[in-house]
Design a protein around this motif. Structure first.
Motif, mmCIF file in Angstrom:
data_model
loop_
_atom_site.group_PDB
_atom_site.id
_atom_site.type_symbol
_atom_site.label_atom_id
_atom_site.label_comp_id
_atom_site.label_asym_id
_atom_site.label_seq_id
_atom_site.Cartn_x
_atom_site.Cartn_y
_atom_site.Cartn_z
ATOM 1 N N ALA A 399 28.410 23.694 23.746
ATOM 2 C CA ALA A 399 28.299 24.951 23.798
ATOM 3 C C ALA A 399 27.236 25.121 25.501
ATOM 4 N N LYS A 403 30.250 26.754 27.631
ATOM 5 C CA LYS A 403 30.685 28.114 27.009
ATOM 6 C C LYS A 403 31.556 29.418 28.043
ATOM 7 N N ARG A 411 36.069 30.926 21.298
ATOM 8 C CA ARG A 411 35.122 31.286 20.777
ATOM 9 C C ARG A 411 34.920 31.714 19.376
ATOM 10 N N LEU A 434 27.532 30.362 22.426
ATOM 11 C CA LEU A 434 28.567 31.017 22.377
ATOM 12 C C LEU A 434 28.829 32.081 22.780
ATOM 13 N N GLY A 437 28.166 33.411 26.524
ATOM 14 C CA GLY A 437 29.057 33.233 27.204
ATOM 15 C C GLY A 437 30.520 33.869 27.282
#
Length: 455
Positions: A399, A403, A411, A434, A437
């Protein structure tokens, strides 16, 4: 006394001129020798003649002449008594006729005796068959084999019978017969490598990588008994001189076994320093290392301790991206074990720019833990985490690094996985990374194909 003048000496001549001696009727000859020695010898000879005796040299000459004359007389007498050629030929014919008559008489006697012997002697059938086999054709090959061929055939059969005990032993199909001198030489080298600590390696050992059957010769040296220093030197020699496929055989046949045995036999389950260096040198050929060491290690019930030590080597050595991505893809397709997860985490933490195909494999690897109860380590105690901490650390490393390289759908699936496989200390960090990102741009939207999948 005064000196005599030269004019007076010129006038005095020792003898008359030669012209005067020649012009005279008889000439003037010298009657006495000028040499005193010659005169004494002639005087002695004259005295011996007067006394009636001869010296040794003259007596030898006289005896030699008498001997030669006697030999000539004897030869003449032999020639007179010798028969002529015709007479000698007639005498030879007569002698041959007499010999033939004698032979006929003896042959008649032998035939009579042979007839009598035939009645008394009985020949066995086996002996008669052998006689017919060997002497029926009278040494020719017309319709059969001669005696020499049969003797050679018997010799070959005897050699085959002598080799039967060795051939009757069951040998593996891959067995190779080496010359006895080669076996003796490399057995001695194996004894040297057993106590090797430092210095140059034997020259016979250095030429092994250049041999086609180097594996067979290497087996003679007993690599299991090498010292750890010898294993390190041998790894440098073979990995640097062999191709990737051949280096894989050396790593799998020598290094892998020594690695596992050293950890199991040591008291604190640690790896020897020289073997650790040898594994680092083997990464000079990364493809050979992954195929010959890492994948076989994972497939053969690798322990977490072994995986941790081997992963520390991967962490310290730089590995090409493509080799790392291929190895990571193969590890993701294996069954879940804590040891496999250790290698996955180390390869993720190297922070390579992995191809999209490998990234998708990583996403699918973590997604398959959502509703799979078989992945639980301890199902009886619900308070303990169901997956080992290594797995959560690997998930967190993924992650943090990738990410921004996943899609929005991926995701959402990963957030759902975090919810179902939640860890009180690591889970919140994974969710935060996560959510922070950005979605990945599809390869079709990238200009001029700057980022292309390595596969």
């Amino acid at each position: 006394m005064g000196k005599i003048s030269t004019n007076e000496t010129k006038l005095k001549q020792r003898h008359n001129p030669l012209l005067k001696d020649i012009s005279t009727a008889g000439g003037n000859l010298r009657t006495k020798s000028s040499n005193k020695k010659k005169s004494t010898r002639t005087d002695q000879f004259d005295d011996e003649k007067q006394d009636g005796y001869l010296d040794a040299q003259s007596s030898r000459k006289i005896l030699q002449l008498a001997k030669e004359q006697q030999e000539e007389l004897e030869e003449e007498e032999e020639n007179i008594n010798k028969p002529s050629f015709i007479e000698s030929f007639k005498q030879q014919d007569q002698s041959e006729g007499e010999d033939e008559d004698e032979d006929e008489e003896y042959s008649d006697l032998e035939e009579e005796e042979y007839v009598i012997d035939e009645e008394e002697i009985e020949v066995d059938e086996k002996d008669a068959e052998l006689f017919n086999k060997y002497f029926q054709n009278n040494g020719t090959n017309n319709g059969g084999i001669n005696l020499a061929d049969r003797i050679m055939a018997k010799i070959q059969e005897k050699e085959q019978l002598q080799n039967l005990p060795n051939e009757s032993i069951e040998r593996p199909q891959d067995a190779v017969l080496l010359p006895p001198k080669v076996i003796m030489a490399y057995e001695k080298i194996g004894q040297i490598l057993k106590t090797y600590t430092h210095g140059k390696l034997p020259k016979l050992f250095k030429i092994l990588p250049s041999l086609k059957n180097w594996q067979d010769v290497l087996f003679v040296t007993n690599p299991e008994q090498w010292s750890n220093n010898a294993v390190y030197e041998a790894t440098k020699l073979f990995v640097s001189n062999l191709t990737a496929n051949e280096s894989q055989k050396f790593i799998e046949g020598v290094l892998l076994e020594r690695f596992r045995n050293c950890i199991q036999d040591s008291d604190d389950h640690s790896l020897n320093y020289h073997l650790y260096r040898a594994l680092k040198k083997s990464l000079y050929k990364p493809g050979a290392f992954f195929k010959g060491f890492l994948i076989p290690l994972v497939d053969n019930f690798c322990t977490v301790r072994e995986a941790t030590i081997a992963a520390s080597i991967l962490n310290k050595v730089s590995i090409p991206v493509l080799h790392s991505s291929v190895a990571l893809t193969q590890l993701l397709q294996k069954d879940f074990t804590p040891a496999t997860t250790v290698f996955i985490r180390i390869l993720i933490e190297k922070k390579y720019a992995l191809p999209y195909q490998t990234l998708d494999e990583l996403v699918f690897y973590f997604m398959r833990f959502r509703n799979d109860s078989s992945m639980d380590v301890d199902q009886t105690n619900e308070q303990q985490p169901q997956l080992p901490v290594v797995w959560h650390k690997a998930f967190l490393a993924f992650a943090q690094r990738y990410k921004n390289d996943i899609t929005d759908d991926q995701r959402d699936f990963l957030l759902d996985t975090v919810k179902q496989r939640f860890h009180h200390a690591i889970g919140p960090e994974i969710r935060r990374e996560l959510l922070a990102g950005k979605p990945r741009i599809n390869p079709e939207q990238k200009q001029d194909g700057i980022m292309i999948d390595a596969f």
